[in-house]
Design a protein around this motif. Structure first.
Motif, PDB file in Angstrom:
ATOM      1  N   PHE A  92       0.857  -1.174   0.000  1.00  0.00           N
ATOM      2  CA  PHE A  92       0.000   0.000   0.000  1.00  0.00           C
ATOM      3  C   PHE A  92       0.897   1.229   0.000  1.00  0.00           C
ATOM      4  CE2 PHE A  92      -2.791   3.297   1.477  1.00  0.00           C
ATOM      5  CZ  PHE A  92      -4.066   2.927   1.069  1.00  0.00           C
ATOM      6  N   VAL A  93       0.701   2.123  -0.975  1.00  0.00           N
ATOM      7  CA  VAL A  93       1.498   3.346  -1.103  1.00  0.00           C
ATOM      8  C   VAL A  93       0.573   4.537  -0.893  1.00  0.00           C
ATOM      9  CG1 VAL A  93       2.997   4.717  -2.595  1.00  0.00           C
ATOM     10  CG2 VAL A  93       3.060   2.214  -2.725  1.00  0.00           C
ATOM     11  N   ASP A  94       0.838   5.299   0.166  1.00  0.00           N
ATOM     12  CA  ASP A  94      -0.042   6.417   0.508  1.00  0.00           C
ATOM     13  C   ASP A  94       0.575   7.756   0.122  1.00  0.00           C
ATOM     14  OD1 ASP A  94      -2.068   8.002   1.593  1.00  0.00           O
ATOM     15  OD2 ASP A  94      -0.916   8.214   3.445  1.00  0.00           O
ATOM     16  N   HIS A  95      -0.085   8.461  -0.814  1.00  0.00           N
ATOM     17  CA  HIS A  95       0.382   9.776  -1.255  1.00  0.00           C
ATOM     18  C   HIS A  95      -0.336  10.929  -0.564  1.00  0.00           C
ATOM     19  CE1 HIS A  95       2.932   8.029  -4.282  1.00  0.00           C
ATOM     20  NE2 HIS A  95       1.928   7.372  -4.821  1.00  0.00           N
ATOM     21  N   THR A  96      -1.218  10.630   0.383  1.00  0.00           N
ATOM     22  CA  THR A  96      -1.897  11.670   1.146  1.00  0.00           C
ATOM     23  C   THR A  96      -0.885  12.456   1.971  1.00  0.00           C
ATOM     24  OG1 THR A  96      -3.763  10.139   1.380  1.00  0.00           O
ATOM     25  CG2 THR A  96      -3.742  12.070   2.833  1.00  0.00           C
TER      26      THR A  96
END
Length: 289
Positions: A92-96
């Motif tokens: 999971f890659v979170d750009h938030t």
């Protein structure tokens, strides 16, 4: 090419997901507003999912770019969250742009479930997302990061692992502190020069080539002179980011007098009706009298 999902199709996520599709990745999208997801599929192919959980099922990488900590928790560990469908070995890659605290919380949950988590906030704004030239600051395990970096580079020109989980979010805080101080300084300089009767477009053209030069001067100086603020990164979003910065500073003991002051200046801009103006609108409060 990977099987990926993208959660959140706002001004950043929509073009970022588009670059993934253009690079040949098999993309499934989710957006809270269903019509936006359907519009994306019409433009780029792939498919739209009804929930984050459905979008994440069977994917190698799940990307997200949502509004804040609460939104992020909702699309990950909420009742219909992606974490309930993530497979072992996926990432999971979170750009938030969110807190380092929530990044560490979700990384721990992912580790227990057997999949990877990278916090990866971005800088470059809507234009950077649309042109595929974002700067991405990452936190997490080196092996996990190495596996997803090629996919991230679909919409980035620079991407770097900066440490353990939460490090990407902390680096983004540093980025926002720099921007806030630079824009306030540029605002005061332009307002001063105009009071002094100078041709500020000419002045900025000259000094931008020297030690005072910056991205903000090159890209926002002229529009600040012209009082144009209807583009770019909104004041409301910057205040959200600075709230995260100041909360982290209270935890780690960092002194942030200028950042706290600029945050209050942005609050004044909001009261002037400028919540959706670009962050360069700091100069407007200096001209209101």
């Amino acid at each position: 090419m990977a099987k990926v999902a993208f959660l959140g199709l706002g001004v950043m996520g929509y073009p970022m997901a588009g670059h993934l599709a253009a690079k040949g990745h098999d993309v499934t999208v989710y957006n809270r507003t269903v019509a936006k997801a359907e519009e994306w599929v019409s433009a780029h192919g792939g498919r739209a999912a009804a929930t984050p959980r459905e979008a994440a099922a069977g994917q190698e990488i799940v990307f997200a770019c949502v509004g804040n900590d609460d939104d992020l928790r909702d699309v990950t560990i909420g009742p219909a969250g992606a974490f309930h469908a993530m497979e072992k070995g996926a990432t999971f890659v979170d750009h938030t742009t969110a807190s380092a605290e929530v990044a560490r919380e979700l990384a721990a949950a992912a580790d227990i479930a057997g999949f990877g988590f990278i916090d990866a906030p971005v800088s470059g704004g809507q234009a950077g997302a649309e042109n595929g030239v974002l700067t991405v600051m990452c936190g997490g395990e080196e092996k996990v990061y190495a596996a997803v970096e090629p996919a991230i580079m679909s919409f980035a020109r620079s991407c770097r692992l900066l440490g353990a989980s939460g490090s990407g979010q902390l680096a983004k805080m540093v980025n926002q502190v720099c921007i806030a101080g630079l824009v306030q300084g540029l605002s005061e300089a332009i307002a001063f020069g105009q009071k002094a009767g100078l041709d500020m477009e000419a002045v900025l053209d000259v000094i931008s080539k020297g030690a005072a030069g910056s991205w903000q001067m090159e890209n926002r100086g002229k529009t600040m002179v012209e009082d144009k603020f209807d583009f770019g990164f909104a004041v409301d979003w910057m205040r959200k980011d600075l709230d995260i910065v100041l909360a982290e500073a209270r935890r780690n003991g960092a002194s942030m007098p200028v950042t706290a002051l600029v945050d209050q200046f942005y609050a004044e801009v909001q009261k002037m009706g400028g919540g959706r103006w670009d962050t360069s609108s700091l100069i407007a409060r200096l001209k209101r009298d």
